[in-house]
Design a protein around this motif. Structure first.
Motif, PDB file in Angstrom:
ATOM      1  N   GLY A 153      19.550 -14.529  57.203  1.00 19.40           N
ATOM      2  CA  GLY A 153      19.852 -13.890  55.934  1.00 19.40           C
ATOM      3  C   GLY A 153      20.847 -14.649  55.087  1.00 19.40           C
ATOM      4  N   ILE A 154      20.893 -15.947  55.295  1.00 21.02           N
ATOM      5  CA  ILE A 154      21.830 -16.771  54.534  1.00 21.02           C
ATOM      6  C   ILE A 154      21.049 -17.752  53.682  1.00 21.02           C
ATOM      7  CG2 ILE A 154      23.694 -18.462  54.696  1.00 21.02           C
ATOM      8  CD1 ILE A 154      24.312 -17.206  57.461  1.00 21.02           C
ATOM      9  N   ASP A 155      21.423 -17.828  52.453  1.00 22.05           N
ATOM     10  CA  ASP A 155      20.772 -18.778  51.569  1.00 22.05           C
ATOM     11  C   ASP A 155      21.240 -20.184  51.919  1.00 22.05           C
ATOM     12  OD1 ASP A 155      19.210 -19.604  49.279  1.00 22.05           O
ATOM     13  OD2 ASP A 155      21.128 -20.041  48.333  1.00 22.05           O
ATOM     14  N   PRO A 156      20.321 -21.068  52.291  1.00 23.41           N
ATOM     15  CA  PRO A 156      20.731 -22.393  52.739  1.00 23.41           C
ATOM     16  C   PRO A 156      21.303 -23.273  51.638  1.00 23.41           C
ATOM     17  CG  PRO A 156      18.348 -22.242  52.627  1.00 23.41           C
ATOM     18  CD  PRO A 156      18.881 -20.867  52.353  1.00 23.41           C
ATOM     19  N   LEU A 162      21.601 -13.826  51.533  1.00 23.46           N
ATOM     20  CA  LEU A 162      20.422 -13.818  50.668  1.00 23.46           C
ATOM     21  C   LEU A 162      20.407 -12.617  49.739  1.00 23.46           C
ATOM     22  CD1 LEU A 162      17.574 -15.053  53.024  1.00 23.46           C
ATOM     23  CD2 LEU A 162      18.387 -16.139  50.920  1.00 23.46           C
ATOM     24  N   SER A 163      20.875 -11.492  50.252  1.00 22.72           N
ATOM     25  CA  SER A 163      20.865 -10.292  49.415  1.00 22.72           C
ATOM     26  C   SER A 163      21.706 -10.509  48.165  1.00 22.72           C
ATOM     27  CB  SER A 163      21.404  -9.110  50.211  1.00 22.72           C
ATOM     28  OG  SER A 163      22.693  -9.401  50.695  1.00 22.72           O
ATOM     29  N   GLU A 164      22.796 -11.199  48.366  1.00 17.83           N
ATOM     30  CA  GLU A 164      23.677 -11.460  47.231  1.00 17.83           C
ATOM     31  C   GLU A 164      23.035 -12.435  46.256  1.00 17.83           C
ATOM     32  OE1 GLU A 164      28.161 -13.216  46.592  1.00 17.83           O
ATOM     33  OE2 GLU A 164      27.615 -12.288  48.498  1.00 17.83           O
ATOM     34  N   VAL A 165      22.330 -13.390  46.812  1.00 19.14           N
ATOM     35  CA  VAL A 165      21.676 -14.372  45.957  1.00 19.14           C
ATOM     36  C   VAL A 165      20.559 -13.717  45.168  1.00 19.14           C
ATOM     37  CG1 VAL A 165      20.294 -16.470  45.975  1.00 19.14           C
ATOM     38  CG2 VAL A 165      22.266 -16.266  47.493  1.00 19.14           C
ATOM     39  N   GLU A 166      19.807 -12.850  45.852  1.00 21.22           N
ATOM     40  CA  GLU A 166      18.680 -12.209  45.182  1.00 21.22           C
ATOM     41  C   GLU A 166      19.142 -11.315  44.057  1.00 21.22           C
ATOM     42  OE1 GLU A 166      16.866 -10.346  48.420  1.00 21.22           O
ATOM     43  OE2 GLU A 166      15.895 -12.160  49.176  1.00 21.22           O
ATOM     44  N   ASN A 167      20.306 -10.716  44.228  1.00 17.03           N
ATOM     45  CA  ASN A 167      20.834  -9.861  43.170  1.00 17.03           C
ATOM     46  C   ASN A 167      21.228 -10.651  41.932  1.00 17.03           C
ATOM     47  OD1 ASN A 167      20.512  -7.571  44.654  1.00 17.03           O
ATOM     48  ND2 ASN A 167      22.589  -7.619  45.489  1.00 17.03           N
ATOM     49  N   GLY A 168      21.297 -11.924  42.093  1.00 20.00           N
ATOM     50  CA  GLY A 168      21.636 -12.757  40.955  1.00 20.00           C
ATOM     51  C   GLY A 168      23.115 -12.854  40.765  1.00 20.00           C
ATOM     52  N   GLU A 169      23.471 -13.880  40.043  1.00 29.35           N
ATOM     53  CA  GLU A 169      24.886 -14.103  39.835  1.00 29.35           C
ATOM     54  C   GLU A 169      25.400 -13.338  38.633  1.00 29.35           C
ATOM     55  OE1 GLU A 169      25.305 -18.429  41.883  1.00 29.35           O
ATOM     56  OE2 GLU A 169      26.032 -18.090  39.862  1.00 29.35           O
ATOM     57  N   GLY A 180      31.775 -16.999  48.889  1.00 29.84           N
ATOM     58  CA  GLY A 180      30.604 -16.912  49.723  1.00 29.84           C
ATOM     59  C   GLY A 180      29.879 -18.227  49.800  1.00 29.84           C
ATOM     60  N   ARG A 181      30.105 -19.062  48.851  1.00 25.97           N
ATOM     61  CA  ARG A 181      29.521 -20.380  49.001  1.00 25.97           C
ATOM     62  C   ARG A 181      30.095 -21.033  50.241  1.00 25.97           C
ATOM     63  NH1 ARG A 181      26.625 -22.107  44.786  1.00 25.97           N
ATOM     64  NH2 ARG A 181      26.972 -21.112  42.784  1.00 25.97           N
ATOM     65  N   HIS A 182      31.290 -20.712  50.481  1.00 24.18           N
ATOM     66  CA  HIS A 182      31.930 -21.270  51.663  1.00 24.18           C
ATOM     67  C   HIS A 182      32.251 -20.138  52.616  1.00 24.18           C
ATOM     68  CE1 HIS A 182      32.133 -24.882  49.395  1.00 24.18           C
ATOM     69  NE2 HIS A 182      32.805 -24.262  48.453  1.00 24.18           N
ATOM     70  N   PRO A 183      31.470 -20.018  53.624  1.00 24.51           N
ATOM     71  CA  PRO A 183      31.714 -18.944  54.571  1.00 24.51           C
ATOM     72  C   PRO A 183      33.108 -18.998  55.140  1.00 24.51           C
ATOM     73  CG  PRO A 183      30.268 -20.624  55.492  1.00 24.51           C
ATOM     74  CD  PRO A 183      30.423 -20.923  54.022  1.00 24.51           C
ATOM     75  N   ILE A 184      33.650 -20.150  55.090  1.00 25.50           N
ATOM     76  CA  ILE A 184      35.014 -20.339  55.552  1.00 25.50           C
ATOM     77  C   ILE A 184      35.913 -19.292  54.917  1.00 25.50           C
ATOM     78  CG2 ILE A 184      36.941 -21.923  55.451  1.00 25.50           C
ATOM     79  CD1 ILE A 184      34.753 -24.139  55.180  1.00 25.50           C
ATOM     80  N   HIS A 185      35.705 -19.031  53.662  1.00 22.93           N
ATOM     81  CA  HIS A 185      36.590 -18.118  52.976  1.00 22.93           C
ATOM     82  C   HIS A 185      36.096 -16.691  53.081  1.00 22.93           C
ATOM     83  CE1 HIS A 185      36.407 -21.882  50.339  1.00 22.93           C
ATOM     84  NE2 HIS A 185      37.258 -22.069  51.284  1.00 22.93           N
TER      85      HIS A 185
END
Length: 338
Positions: A153-156, A162-169, A180-185
């Motif tokens: 479920g992660i956008d590569p 992915l849910s966040e990506v599908e919702n659009g920015e 979220g681009r950086h899971p680190i954070h």
DNA sequence: AAACCATGCAACCGCCAGTAG
DNA sequence: CCTACTGGCGGTTGCATGGTT
């Protein structure tokens, strides 16, 4: 002008390399070094272009290559590095949101044209995986890791859910969706007590490169301002243009520092709890610490230049069964006698 | 057993930056 | 300054292989 391919000249072979060709190239480089690639085909008696020879050497014949399947730790490291190195375009993205002045737009245009190629930096990723080539990592990513991330479920591309990506920015949030681009954070819980590292990685004053410019803007939701909640340490909110410019410079410096300092990278990777994000099991010991028991720590972690490596790092084949092509053994044998 | 399909990997292509002449 | 050459890189392609029908 549209130059022709380097192989346009007649009588140059293309396609798969034969064992004989491999042997010729290997013997030549073993004996003389590669020097000027364009002259190697002639000197080695190969009907190939220099570019092809170089590629064959780098991706297959090099004695320090680690063949075989990628370990879980390697895959995880690639994912993490991809998140960091593969999305450099976000700098421009963020700055466009931040800056409204023409001066800055010009500056960023220059930056776009001059620095950012909007491409994934496989070579830099490969440089952090001793014995692996950029081509190999690229193939792994395209064929395997992308799927794995999607399955989780992660956008590569963005490393966001992915849910966040599908919702659009532009889903009502006025924040550019950087978090979220950086899971680190995004997914780190308060980091464990850092190991005894002398780096400034855990210094609250130190901000990792990718956060340096926009950390103050996008960390509000993930940090409470306390050191405990701040994995990477945030810089103070800065609104002055001069300070942003300085941050730009600092950012580049920190990037360099970050990418070239094994302690920083190792510490970051060990403390960003990637398993919580990617659900990938992390063994207790980083893979690069297990690669060798005899070399120095630096040698273990980071490859030196190829030139330095060639005669020095003869790594025994780790998965001989996978090396169906016996050239690797030949390579190892040849360099073992140097 | 044959045909088809999916996958992984090796290699090529095109572009770019640096540099020498 | 211009041109050609070279090395390096990322994206893409094509083939070999293994699995499925």
């Amino acid at each position: 002008m549209g130059r022709q391919s380097c192989c346009y000249k007649q009588k140059l072979r293309k396609g798969l390399w034969s064992p004989e060709e491999d042997e010729k190239l290997l013997r030549h480089i073993t004996k003389y070094g590669h020097g000027c690639w364009s002259s190697i085909p002639k000197q080695a008696g190969l009907q190939r272009c220099g570019k092809s020879c170089r590629l064959r050497w780098i991706n297959y014949l090099r004695p320090d290559l680690k063949r075989g399947t990628f370990s879980q730790e390697e895959e995880n490291l690639i994912i993490e590095l991809h998140a960091v190195l593969g999305n450099r375009y976000i700098h421009i993205h963020i700055h466009i949101h931040i800056c409204f002045f023409f001066f800055f737009l010009l500056g960023f245009l220059w930056r776009i044209l001059g620095f950012s190629r909007f491409s994934i930096r496989w070579s830099q990723i490969a440089a952090r995986l001793p014995g692996r080539t950029d081509n190999e990592i690229k193939n792994l990513w395209n064929s395997c890791l992308k799927k794995k991330l999607k399955q989780k479920g992660i956008d590569p591309v963005t490393h966001k859910p992915l849910s966040e990506v599908e919702n659009g920015e532009g889903n009502g949030s006025n924040k550019p969706s950087l978090v979220g681009r950086h899971p680190i954070h995004q997914y780190t819980s308060p980091p464990p007590t850092p190991p005894k590292l002398s780096s400034n990685w855990f210094n609250p004053e130190f901000s990792p490169p990718m956060t340096a410019s926009y950390g103050p803007l996008y960390y509000g939701t993930t940090t409470g301002g306390s050191a405990n909640n701040t994995t990477w340490g945030l810089v103070q909110t800065q609104t002055e243009e001069e300070e942003e410019e300085e941050e730009e410079e600092e950012e580049e410096t920190k990037w360099t520092e970050f990418l070239n300092n094994p302690l920083l990278m190792a510490a970051a990777l060990q403390n960003q709890t990637p398993q919580s994000y990617y659900n990938i099991e992390i063994k207790s010991e980083p893979f690069y610490l297990t690669n060798s028991s005899s070399s120095s720590s630096n040698d273990m972690w980071w490859p030196q230049t190829q030139q330095q490596q060639l005669p020095l790092q003869h790594e025994p084949l780790q998965n001989p069964d996978i090396c169906g092509k016996d050239m690797q053994r030949l390579t190892a044998a040849a360099f073992g006698h140097i």
